[in-house]
Design a protein around this motif. Structure first.
Motif, PDB file in Angstrom:
ATOM      1  N   LEU A  45       0.829  -1.214   0.000  1.00  0.00           N
ATOM      2  CA  LEU A  45       0.000   0.000   0.000  1.00  0.00           C
ATOM      3  C   LEU A  45       0.860   1.260   0.000  1.00  0.00           C
ATOM      4  N   VAL A  46       1.917   1.239   0.792  1.00  0.00           N
ATOM      5  CA  VAL A  46       2.806   2.400   0.820  1.00  0.00           C
ATOM      6  C   VAL A  46       3.442   2.596  -0.553  1.00  0.00           C
ATOM      7  N   MET A  47       3.795   1.495  -1.225  1.00  0.00           N
ATOM      8  CA  MET A  47       4.343   1.622  -2.576  1.00  0.00           C
ATOM      9  C   MET A  47       3.275   2.112  -3.556  1.00  0.00           C
ATOM     10  N   GLY A  48       2.007   1.937  -3.200  1.00  0.00           N
ATOM     11  CA  GLY A  48       0.914   2.413  -4.040  1.00  0.00           C
ATOM     12  C   GLY A  48       0.876   3.924  -4.177  1.00  0.00           C
ATOM     13  N   ILE A  49       1.585   4.609  -3.308  1.00  0.00           N
ATOM     14  CA  ILE A  49       1.678   6.063  -3.407  1.00  0.00           C
ATOM     15  C   ILE A  49       2.337   6.459  -4.722  1.00  0.00           C
ATOM     16  N   PHE A  50       2.979   5.504  -5.347  1.00  0.00           N
ATOM     17  CA  PHE A  50       3.620   5.710  -6.643  1.00  0.00           C
ATOM     18  C   PHE A  50       2.656   6.340  -7.651  1.00  0.00           C
ATOM     19  N   GLY A  51       1.367   6.089  -7.510  1.00  0.00           N
ATOM     20  CA  GLY A  51       0.368   6.682  -8.403  1.00  0.00           C
ATOM     21  C   GLY A  51       0.453   8.194  -8.426  1.00  0.00           C
ATOM     22  N   GLY A  52       0.881   8.786  -7.329  1.00  0.00           N
ATOM     23  CA  GLY A  52       1.067  10.234  -7.289  1.00  0.00           C
ATOM     24  C   GLY A  52       2.195  10.707  -8.183  1.00  0.00           C
ATOM     25  N   ALA A  53       3.067   9.799  -8.582  1.00  0.00           N
ATOM     26  CA  ALA A  53       4.151  10.147  -9.502  1.00  0.00           C
ATOM     27  C   ALA A  53       3.785   9.811 -10.941  1.00  0.00           C
ATOM     28  N   VAL A  54       2.886   8.863 -11.133  1.00  0.00           N
ATOM     29  CA  VAL A  54       2.519   8.419 -12.478  1.00  0.00           C
ATOM     30  C   VAL A  54       1.462   9.313 -13.111  1.00  0.00           C
ATOM     31  N   LEU A  55       0.444   9.672 -12.346  1.00  0.00           N
ATOM     32  CA  LEU A  55      -0.660  10.451 -12.921  1.00  0.00           C
ATOM     33  C   LEU A  55      -0.232  11.799 -13.499  1.00  0.00           C
ATOM     34  N   PRO A  56       0.663  12.536 -12.850  1.00  0.00           N
ATOM     35  CA  PRO A  56       1.109  13.784 -13.493  1.00  0.00           C
ATOM     36  C   PRO A  56       1.786  13.534 -14.844  1.00  0.00           C
ATOM     37  N   GLN A  57       2.474  12.411 -14.973  1.00  0.00           N
ATOM     38  CA  GLN A  57       3.113  12.084 -16.246  1.00  0.00           C
ATOM     39  C   GLN A  57       2.068  11.756 -17.308  1.00  0.00           C
ATOM     40  N   ILE A  58       1.014  11.040 -16.907  1.00  0.00           N
ATOM     41  CA  ILE A  58      -0.069  10.733 -17.845  1.00  0.00           C
ATOM     42  C   ILE A  58      -0.766  12.025 -18.266  1.00  0.00           C
ATOM     43  N   TYR A  59      -1.029  12.897 -17.301  1.00  0.00           N
ATOM     44  CA  TYR A  59      -1.658  14.186 -17.597  1.00  0.00           C
ATOM     45  C   TYR A  59      -0.812  14.982 -18.590  1.00  0.00           C
ATOM     46  N   THR A  60       0.476  15.052 -18.325  1.00  0.00           N
ATOM     47  CA  THR A  60       1.373  15.790 -19.212  1.00  0.00           C
ATOM     48  C   THR A  60       1.403  15.163 -20.595  1.00  0.00           C
ATOM     49  N   GLY A  61       1.420  13.835 -20.645  1.00  0.00           N
ATOM     50  CA  GLY A  61       1.411  13.155 -21.939  1.00  0.00           C
ATOM     51  C   GLY A  61       0.146  13.457 -22.719  1.00  0.00           C
ATOM     52  N   LEU A  62      -0.975  13.510 -22.037  1.00  0.00           N
ATOM     53  CA  LEU A  62      -2.238  13.849 -22.701  1.00  0.00           C
ATOM     54  C   LEU A  62      -2.217  15.282 -23.197  1.00  0.00           C
ATOM     55  N   PHE A  63      -1.785  16.164 -22.326  1.00  0.00           N
ATOM     56  CA  PHE A  63      -1.820  17.591 -22.618  1.00  0.00           C
ATOM     57  C   PHE A  63      -0.847  17.964 -23.731  1.00  0.00           C
ATOM     58  N   GLU A  64       0.344  17.404 -23.676  1.00  0.00           N
ATOM     59  CA  GLU A  64       1.366  17.799 -24.660  1.00  0.00           C
ATOM     60  C   GLU A  64       1.325  16.971 -25.939  1.00  0.00           C
ATOM     61  N   HIS A  65       1.018  15.700 -25.812  1.00  0.00           N
ATOM     62  CA  HIS A  65       1.150  14.825 -26.970  1.00  0.00           C
ATOM     63  C   HIS A  65      -0.157  14.182 -27.427  1.00  0.00           C
ATOM     64  N   GLY A  66      -1.060  13.956 -26.503  1.00  0.00           N
ATOM     65  CA  GLY A  66      -2.331  13.328 -26.840  1.00  0.00           C
ATOM     66  C   GLY A  66      -2.189  11.905 -27.333  1.00  0.00           C
ATOM     67  N   ALA A  67      -1.040  11.295 -27.081  1.00  0.00           N
ATOM     68  CA  ALA A  67      -0.781   9.961 -27.623  1.00  0.00           C
ATOM     69  C   ALA A  67      -1.775   8.920 -27.122  1.00  0.00           C
ATOM     70  N   LEU A  68      -2.203   9.047 -25.887  1.00  0.00           N
ATOM     71  CA  LEU A  68      -3.126   8.066 -25.335  1.00  0.00           C
ATOM     72  C   LEU A  68      -4.535   8.185 -25.925  1.00  0.00           C
ATOM     73  N   PHE A  69      -4.812   9.325 -26.540  1.00  0.00           N
ATOM     74  CA  PHE A  69      -6.144   9.543 -27.083  1.00  0.00           C
ATOM     75  C   PHE A  69      -6.084   9.839 -28.581  1.00  0.00           C
TER      76      PHE A  69
END
Length: 161
Positions: A97-121
Protein backbone atom coordinates in the motif's frame (compact mmCIF):
# COMPACT_ATOMS: atom_id res chain seq x y z
CA UNK A 1 -3.18 34.73 -14.00
CA UNK A 2 -0.27 36.55 -12.46
CA UNK A 3 1.93 35.20 -9.68
CA UNK A 4 0.40 37.72 -7.27
CA UNK A 5 -2.98 36.14 -7.93
CA UNK A 6 -1.84 32.50 -7.86
CA UNK A 7 0.72 32.40 -5.04
CA UNK A 8 -1.88 31.39 -2.45
CA UNK A 9 -3.63 28.63 -4.40
CA UNK A 10 -1.60 25.87 -2.76
CA UNK A 11 -2.51 27.27 0.64
CA UNK A 12 -6.20 26.96 -0.22
CA UNK A 13 -5.73 23.28 -1.07
CA UNK A 14 -3.84 22.66 2.17
CA UNK A 15 -6.58 24.42 4.18
CA UNK A 16 -9.21 22.25 2.49
CA UNK A 17 -7.17 19.16 3.41
CA UNK A 18 -6.84 20.36 7.00
CA UNK A 19 -10.62 20.78 7.22
CA UNK A 20 -11.01 17.25 5.86
CA UNK A 21 -8.56 15.83 8.39
CA UNK A 22 -10.36 17.58 11.26
CA UNK A 23 -13.72 16.27 10.04
CA UNK A 24 -12.20 12.79 9.88
CA UNK A 25 -10.77 12.99 13.39
CA UNK A 26 -14.17 13.79 14.87
CA UNK A 27 -16.39 11.58 12.71
CA UNK A 28 -14.52 8.36 11.83
CA UNK A 29 -15.35 5.72 13.06
CA UNK A 30 -17.56 7.26 15.77
CA UNK A 31 -20.26 8.54 13.39
CA UNK A 32 -19.36 7.22 9.93
CA UNK A 33 -17.43 4.16 8.77
CA UNK A 34 -14.23 4.25 6.75
CA UNK A 35 -16.16 2.82 3.81
CA UNK A 36 -18.74 5.62 3.95
CA UNK A 37 -16.01 8.25 4.33
CA UNK A 38 -14.29 6.84 1.26
CA UNK A 39 -17.55 6.85 -0.72
CA UNK A 40 -18.23 10.47 0.22
CA UNK A 41 -14.65 11.47 -0.59
CA UNK A 42 -14.70 9.81 -4.01
CA UNK A 43 -18.06 11.35 -4.91
CA UNK A 44 -16.76 14.77 -3.84
CA UNK A 45 -13.66 14.13 -5.96
CA UNK A 46 -15.79 13.40 -9.03
CA UNK A 47 -18.03 16.41 -8.37
CA UNK A 48 -15.13 18.82 -7.79
CA UNK A 49 -13.27 17.52 -10.85
CA UNK A 50 -16.31 18.01 -13.06
CA UNK A 51 -16.85 21.41 -11.44
CA UNK A 52 -13.29 22.41 -12.29
CA UNK A 53 -13.77 21.16 -15.85
CA UNK A 54 -17.00 23.09 -16.36
CA UNK A 55 -15.82 26.36 -14.83
CA UNK A 56 -13.04 28.82 -15.54
CA UNK A 57 -10.75 31.16 -13.66
CA UNK A 58 -11.22 31.40 -9.92
CA UNK A 59 -14.17 29.01 -9.98
CA UNK A 60 -12.01 26.26 -11.47
CA UNK A 61 -9.22 27.02 -8.99
CA UNK A 62 -11.71 26.80 -6.12
CA UNK A 63 -12.88 23.37 -7.25
CA UNK A 64 -9.29 22.17 -7.59
CA UNK A 65 -8.50 23.48 -4.11
CA UNK A 66 -11.57 21.66 -2.79
CA UNK A 67 -10.07 18.43 -4.10
CA UNK A 68 -7.85 18.70 -1.01
CA UNK A 69 -10.99 18.20 1.09
CA UNK A 70 -12.04 15.21 -1.02
CA UNK A 71 -8.58 13.64 -0.85
CA UNK A 72 -8.01 14.20 2.88
CA UNK A 73 -9.90 11.11 4.02
CA UNK A 74 -8.93 8.74 1.24
CA UNK A 75 -5.67 7.32 2.51
CA UNK A 76 -6.82 6.88 6.13
CA UNK A 77 -9.92 5.12 4.81
CA UNK A 78 -8.26 2.96 2.15
CA UNK A 79 -5.49 1.67 4.42
CA UNK A 80 -7.62 0.09 7.19
CA UNK A 81 -10.11 -1.31 4.68
CA UNK A 82 -7.29 -2.94 2.73
CA UNK A 83 -5.43 -4.56 5.63
CA UNK A 84 -8.47 -5.69 7.64
CA UNK A 85 -8.38 -9.42 8.29
CA UNK A 86 -5.07 -10.13 6.53
CA UNK A 87 -3.44 -11.73 9.58
CA UNK A 88 0.16 -12.72 8.86
CA UNK A 89 0.05 -10.85 5.53
CA UNK A 90 -0.68 -7.47 7.13
CA UNK A 91 2.96 -6.30 7.01
CA UNK A 92 3.35 -7.25 3.35
CA UNK A 93 0.05 -5.62 2.42
CA UNK A 94 1.02 -2.47 4.31
CA UNK A 95 4.29 -2.30 2.40
CA UNK A 96 2.49 -2.73 -0.92
CA UNK A 97 0.00 0.00 0.00
CA UNK A 98 2.81 2.40 0.82
CA UNK A 99 4.34 1.62 -2.58
CA UNK A 100 0.91 2.41 -4.04
CA UNK A 101 1.68 6.06 -3.41
CA UNK A 102 3.62 5.71 -6.64
CA UNK A 103 0.37 6.68 -8.40
CA UNK A 104 1.07 10.23 -7.29
CA UNK A 105 4.15 10.15 -9.50
CA UNK A 106 2.52 8.42 -12.48
CA UNK A 107 -0.66 10.45 -12.92
CA UNK A 108 1.11 13.78 -13.49
CA UNK A 109 3.11 12.08 -16.25
CA UNK A 110 -0.07 10.73 -17.85
CA UNK A 111 -1.66 14.19 -17.60
CA UNK A 112 1.37 15.79 -19.21
CA UNK A 113 1.41 13.16 -21.94
CA UNK A 114 -2.24 13.85 -22.70
CA UNK A 115 -1.82 17.59 -22.62
CA UNK A 116 1.37 17.80 -24.66
CA UNK A 117 1.15 14.82 -26.97
CA UNK A 118 -2.33 13.33 -26.84
CA UNK A 119 -0.78 9.96 -27.62
CA UNK A 120 -3.13 8.07 -25.33
CA UNK A 121 -6.14 9.54 -27.08
CA UNK A 122 -5.13 9.28 -30.73
CA UNK A 123 -8.64 8.00 -31.50
CA UNK A 124 -9.78 11.61 -31.01
CA UNK A 125 -7.70 12.54 -34.07
CA UNK A 126 -5.98 15.30 -32.15
CA UNK A 127 -2.30 16.02 -31.61
CA UNK A 128 -3.04 16.97 -28.02
CA UNK A 129 -5.84 17.35 -25.53
CA UNK A 130 -6.46 20.71 -23.85
CA UNK A 131 -5.50 20.86 -20.17
CA UNK A 132 -9.11 20.82 -18.95
CA UNK A 133 -9.94 17.62 -20.84
CA UNK A 134 -6.64 16.02 -19.80
CA UNK A 135 -7.50 16.82 -16.17
CA UNK A 136 -10.98 15.33 -16.56
CA UNK A 137 -9.70 12.18 -18.32
CA UNK A 138 -7.11 11.55 -15.61
CA UNK A 139 -9.09 12.36 -12.50
CA UNK A 140 -12.63 11.07 -13.00
CA UNK A 141 -11.62 7.43 -13.68
CA UNK A 142 -9.42 7.48 -10.57
CA UNK A 143 -12.20 8.77 -8.34
CA UNK A 144 -14.68 6.31 -9.86
CA UNK A 145 -12.31 3.43 -9.12
CA UNK A 146 -11.96 4.66 -5.54
CA UNK A 147 -15.76 4.76 -5.32
CA UNK A 148 -15.90 1.15 -6.54
CA UNK A 149 -13.31 0.20 -3.93
CA UNK A 150 -15.33 1.92 -1.18
CA UNK A 151 -18.56 0.20 -2.19
CA UNK A 152 -17.39 -3.34 -2.95
CA UNK A 153 -13.73 -3.60 -3.96
CA UNK A 154 -12.32 -3.76 -0.45
CA UNK A 155 -14.32 -6.97 0.13
CA UNK A 156 -12.95 -8.83 -2.90
CA UNK A 157 -11.07 -11.94 -1.85
CA UNK A 158 -12.06 -11.69 1.83
CA UNK A 159 -13.95 -14.45 3.56
CA UNK A 160 -17.59 -13.71 4.21
CA UNK A 161 -18.33 -13.34 7.90
Amino acid sequence: MSLDQTKYFTTFTMLAMLVGYIIGIFTIPKFISQSLALRISSLLGVAFTIGAFLSEGYGAVTFIALLGLANALMWPAIFPLAIDGLGKYTKLASALLVMGIFGGAVLPQIYTGLFEHGALFSFLHADSVDFRHAFLYCMVPCYLYILYYAVAGYRVGKAKA
